[in-house]
Design a protein around this motif. Structure first.
Motif, PDB file in Angstrom:
ATOM      1  N   GLU A  59     -21.649  -2.704  17.302  1.00 11.29           N
ATOM      2  CA  GLU A  59     -22.942  -2.013  17.293  1.00 11.29           C
ATOM      3  C   GLU A  59     -23.632  -2.152  18.644  1.00 11.29           C
ATOM      4  N   GLN A  83     -24.787   3.648   8.305  1.00  9.93           N
ATOM      5  CA  GLN A  83     -26.030   3.286   8.997  1.00  9.93           C
ATOM      6  C   GLN A  83     -27.180   4.029   8.335  1.00  9.93           C
ATOM      7  N   PRO A  85     -31.108   4.141   8.545  1.00 11.19           N
ATOM      8  CA  PRO A  85     -32.379   3.723   9.165  1.00 11.19           C
ATOM      9  C   PRO A  85     -33.521   3.563   8.161  1.00 11.19           C
ATOM     10  N   LEU A 123     -32.376  -7.788   7.821  1.00 15.08           N
ATOM     11  CA  LEU A 123     -32.631  -7.240   9.158  1.00 15.08           C
ATOM     12  C   LEU A 123     -33.988  -7.695   9.689  1.00 15.08           C
ATOM     13  N   ARG A 132     -34.246   0.579  15.795  1.00 16.61           N
ATOM     14  CA  ARG A 132     -32.996   0.144  16.432  1.00 16.61           C
ATOM     15  C   ARG A 132     -31.788   0.746  15.706  1.00 16.61           C
ATOM     16  N   ILE A 133     -31.875   0.899  14.392  1.00 16.69           N
ATOM     17  CA  ILE A 133     -30.780   1.523  13.645  1.00 16.69           C
ATOM     18  C   ILE A 133     -30.672   3.001  14.027  1.00 16.69           C
ATOM     19  N   ARG A 134     -31.814   3.672  14.176  1.00 13.48           N
ATOM     20  CA  ARG A 134     -31.786   5.088  14.594  1.00 13.48           C
ATOM     21  C   ARG A 134     -31.180   5.212  15.986  1.00 13.48           C
ATOM     22  N   LYS A 137     -27.513   4.984  15.735  1.00 10.95           N
ATOM     23  CA  LYS A 137     -26.932   6.206  15.176  1.00 10.95           C
ATOM     24  C   LYS A 137     -26.830   7.305  16.219  1.00 10.95           C
ATOM     25  N   MET A 452     -26.455  -4.153  11.285  1.00 12.28           N
ATOM     26  CA  MET A 452     -27.250  -2.962  11.002  1.00 12.28           C
ATOM     27  C   MET A 452     -26.496  -1.995  10.086  1.00 12.28           C
ATOM     28  N   SER A 453     -25.169  -2.014  10.148  1.00  7.00           N
ATOM     29  CA  SER A 453     -24.346  -1.188   9.262  1.00  7.00           C
ATOM     30  C   SER A 453     -24.176  -1.919   7.931  1.00  7.00           C
TER      31      SER A 453
END
Length: 864
Positions: A59, A83, A85, A123, A132-134, A137, A452-453
């Motif tokens: 990641e 993932q 968000p 998280l 951060r996840i977005r 992605k 995050m995944s």
């Protein structure tokens, strides 16, 4: 835990961990991406948290826009596509295991809600938010490839049999190594165990590959099978081919491969995306890609076959790259067991060991993961600079890790006597790892951050099909079997449709009389007028098929006639030369001008068509129309029927080329890079990204070196002040004690009747010294606070400047410009100007109560 600051080229893996106390420390662990160029190995038993650690590392690589190839034998790495968000229960529900929910006594919906809550809290505990996840992605394109299956994106292996784009004389050793690996993989797929040096099968196949690849000729399985039966070389060594490997036995080998080729299940190996490493690292738009090769559905021999082909292609790609000290790409191998064994020599071992030894110079980092380090070749272990060690199951695993660690530390010039690795490894628990990095001064024990995944476990093929549905639709890949296709002019028709078209045009309409405006005889011209004919590239049947496409169905065809229209053909060459850009390129131009109706005084070559054929393919006579058909010719206009007029066309062509020919080359002035003549925009952008990353890393290094002396000086002063504070506090405590004793003596003397001003004066003096000591303590604390504030300000300023550096090198588009190279007069060379004849098919067909006509060019022009 507070969200750590984002650092350039640094991977946030977790936080330091106190083994003795069994608690996480508030010290984030950042790993320098460049350290991966010396490769990494991750070992740990099932349940140790390897997958979570490695998913986290991948990641971070995606966030840093590092493209990655992932070999995934079990299917765990496909979780990288999960993932979410928004972290909503409905995001998790499709990926929840119903059995897990049942064991927890919950419905799938309830279990999805609780899982979403667990992930959200996990998280948050590590300071990771939805943004951060977005960003993750958006940072990379995640694609699941399924060789030998159409569940994900299938991979065509035919490209692996194509001749490498390398000069054989210059790269003979590299190409022969690739031949050896490819041959071993093919024989393994056929179930033939063969020594690459001694077996007849290996030697014969290697000779066939070398014969064709040396000549730059591509191979496919069909051509390989035919070449086994009838080898292209007469001798192998000093023996005739039939003596070395008799024809009957070669036939058996050919049959073994033909059985594979004829198998319906093997057809999926021949379709899909080509095994092109450059395309699998970056999308056509230049976006970094994480390509996951899912192999869980393959047999052992099929896995070895594909992994070997992949590694050989990676090795060839690596050797075509320029050197760099920055991380260019990653090769991640999730479970390397069986592919790099300590004793056996599978076909995958040599290219993998070669990558571990050589790839670092070209910026490719390899990450190998295994449960059992005893199953890894010792040379592979000692070629890795970073070790991630988790909980181990067997004592022999720990001994092998310790042995490899000592060798790695010794080769790096360090000593391991100060650290008891044995004790550290024995205390590791779930999600707690020991990281030894040869680039750092000490090992670090850390707990991995929350991924995050969503880690749902290995995905099944139906789940992969769901994930890749949109991508497959955009790629035009469907699971339904397709009929063979036949290309026709302007489109594609199924073989059934092609058959229908053929039957509809099976009659042979006669040519009858010449069409209006055309003559059967060629015009009679001055012999000094050079005449050329463009070759006919479109057949009459293909023209009929195009008529059917345009009309929606095939009308009754009345006539098929080949007619020629006159044009002025100009052949020239233009040289573009620029020493600064290292450009010296000659462009051949072949143009056809047939706008004779214009009344302009000068020829406007802008209206001419550029032809795609080279001048030496022009013909001296008209083509045979076939089936007894005749060719017909239009009259020649006065502007082009004598040598003087053609000479004028030539001069005007030279002028037009001088004023209009330009070579536009993309450039980036700040990076000092220019697009190579043979380089497309995508490859140029990829090269810019790598150069920008190297510039970024270099500037950040300089920035850190600039601030480091100042920060170290402040830290030294803090240490001095802290020692001074300890002394001041001791002095203060001593003075307080003396003051209290003195006060006690004075009070006691008062009660005993010993009144003395001397005692009072002494007490006051001690009080004053205590106050001075207290003042010294406060002063030391104030100085330390000020110094720490200065360090914070330095770090803040350094981060601000580092962010500016990042922003500058991320905005590549703003720095891209265009250099326009114009030719000199002497760079224009008109080879000839001639009267040219352009072939057309004139198709007459029944339309209602009348006759319709379609005129189709039968020659090739440059695509618009």
């Amino acid at each position: 835990m507070k969200a750590p600051e984002e650092r350039l080229g640094s991977f946030y893996l977790g936080a330091e961990y106190d083994l003795a106390a069994g608690t996480r420390l508030e010290k984030p662990v950042h790993y320098d991406a460049r350290d991966l160029t010396t490769h990494a190995v991750c070992v740990g038993m099932t349940g140790s948290g390897k997958t979570g650690l490695c998913i986290g590392l991948l990641e971070e690589a995606a966030l840093d826009r590092i493209p990655t190839l992932l070999i995934d034998p079990k299917g765990d790495m496909t979780n990288l596509l999960l993932q979410f968000p928004d972290l909503l229960p409905e995001n998790f529900q499709p990926w929840i295991n119903a059995d897990d929910a049942r064991r927890k006594g919950k419905s799938v919906e309830e279990f999805a809600a609780s899982t979403a809550e667990v992930w959200k809290n996990g998280l948050a505990d590590w300071g990771v938010g939805a943004d951060r996840i977005r960003l993750l992605k958006e940072s990379a394109d995640f694609t699941i490839y399924t060789p030998g299956s159409d569940a994900g994106i299938p991979v065509s292996i035919l490209g692996s049999l194509k001749a490498p784009d390398l000069d054989f004389e210059e790269h003979a050793e590299t190409i022969r190594e690739r031949i050896s690996g490819t041959v071993s993989a093919l024989l393994g797929l056929a179930g033939i165990k063969a020594d690459p040096v001694r077996s007849r099968e290996s030697i014969l196949l290697a000779g066939i590959f070398e014969h064709f690849w040396k000549a730059g000729i591509d191979l496919d399985l069909a051509a390989l099978i035919m070449s086994i039966q009838k080898p292209p070389m007469r001798q192998v060594g000093v023996f005739e081919v039939d003596t070395f490997f008799p024809e009957k036995e070669r036939f058996e080998l050919a049959m073994a491969f033909n059985t594979i080729l004829a198998s319906p299940t093997f057809q999926s190996w021949l379709t899909g995306d080509p095994l092109d490493i450059g395309m699998m690292l970056y999308t056509p738009e230049g976006k970094p890609r994480h390509s996951i090769f899912y192999l869980a559905h393959l047999s052992d021999s099929e896995r070895m076959f594909f992994v070997t082909l992949l590694l050989e292609n990676v090795l060839t790609w690596v050797r075509s790259q320029p050197g760099t000290s920055s991380l260019r790409a990653l090769l991640y191998f999730d479970e390397v067991f069986g592919f790099l064994p300590p004793v056996a020599e599978p076909s995958s071992k040599r290219p993998l060991l070669t990558l571990l030894k050589q790839a670092r110079a070209f910026g490719l980092g390899c990450v190998l993961v295994t449960q059992n380090p005893v199953d890894l070749d010792y040379k592979g272990l000692t070629n890795t600079g970073t070790w991630f060690i988790g909980k181990l199951q067997a004592e022999r695993d720990k001994e092998r890790v310790l042995e490899g660690l000592k060798s790695a530390i010794s080769e790096a010039g360090g000593g391991s006597s100060r650290v008891d690795y044995d004790q550290l490894i024995s205390q590791l628990g779930n999600r707690v790892f020991l990281m030894h990095n040869v680039h750092e001064d000490r090992p670090v024990v850390f707990q991995t951050r929350w991924a995050m995944s969503y880690l749902s476990g290995p995905l099944t093929r139906p789940q992969i099909q769901t994930l890749m549905k949109e991508r497959r639709k955009n790629s035009g890949i469907t699971t339904a079997s397709a009929q063979p296709v036949q290309v026709i002019s302007g489109g594609i028709a199924s073989s059934a449709a092609a058959s229908q078209l053929s039957s509809g045009s099976s009659s042979s309409p006669g040519t009858a009389d010449a069409p209006y405006g055309f003559n059967e005889q060629r015009p009679s011209l001055d012999p000094a007028v050079k005449q050329v004919y463009l070759p006919v590239m479109l057949t009459a049947d293909s023209a009929v098929q195009e008529l059917a496409r345009q009309k929606g169905s095939l009308p009754q065809v009345l006539q098929k006639q080949l007619v020629y229209e006159p044009a002025v053909i100009g052949a020239a060459s233009v040289v573009f030369s620029d020493r600064k850009l290292e450009l010296n390129e000659q462009e051949e131009v072949l143009m056809a001008y047939h706008s004779f109706g214009s009344t302009a005084l000068k020829t406007d070559w802008e209206k001419a068509e550029q032809l795609s054929i080279p001048p030496d393919r022009l013909e001296n006579s008209p083509a045979d129309a076939g089936n007894g058909h005749k060719s017909f010719f239009a009259p020649v206009p006065e502007q082009a029927n004598n040598p003087r007029e053609l000479d004028a066309f030539g001069k005007e062509l030279a002028d037009w080329l001088y004023y209009h020919s330009r070579r536009r080359i993309a450039s980036h002035k700040e990076l000092g890079l220019f697009q190579h003549p043979t380089e497309d925009e995508r490859d140029f952008r990829i090269r810019l990204q790598q150069a920008a990353r190297e510039k970024r890393d270099a500037e950040v290094d300089l920035l850190e070196k600039k601030f480091q002396p100042r920060i170290e000086k402040l830290q030294d002063r803090i240490q001095l002040e802290e020692r001074e504070l300890v002394r001041d506090e001791a002095e203060h405590q001593s003075r307080k004690t003396q003051e209290l004793v003195g006060i006690g003596e004075t009070v006691l003397g008062f009660f005993l009747g010993r009144k003395s001003s001397r005692g009072i004066s002494s007490a006051l003096g001690k009080r004053r010294m205590t106050a001075n000591a207290q003042s010294d303590v406060e002063e030391s604390k104030s100085v330390i606070d000020n110094l720490e504030r200065e360090i914070t300000e330095c770090n803040t300023e350094m981060k601000r400047m580092a962010d500016e550096i990042t922003g500058k090198w991320e905005q590549l588009d703003q720095g891209i410009g265009t250099e326009e190279i114009a030719p000199r007069r002497t760079d224009i060379n008109v080879h000839f100007v001639a009267l040219g004849w352009l072939p057309y098919w004139r198709i007459s067909y029944a339309e209602g109560q009348g006759v319709g006509t379609l005129l189709l060019p039968a020659f090739e022009t440059h695509p618009a």
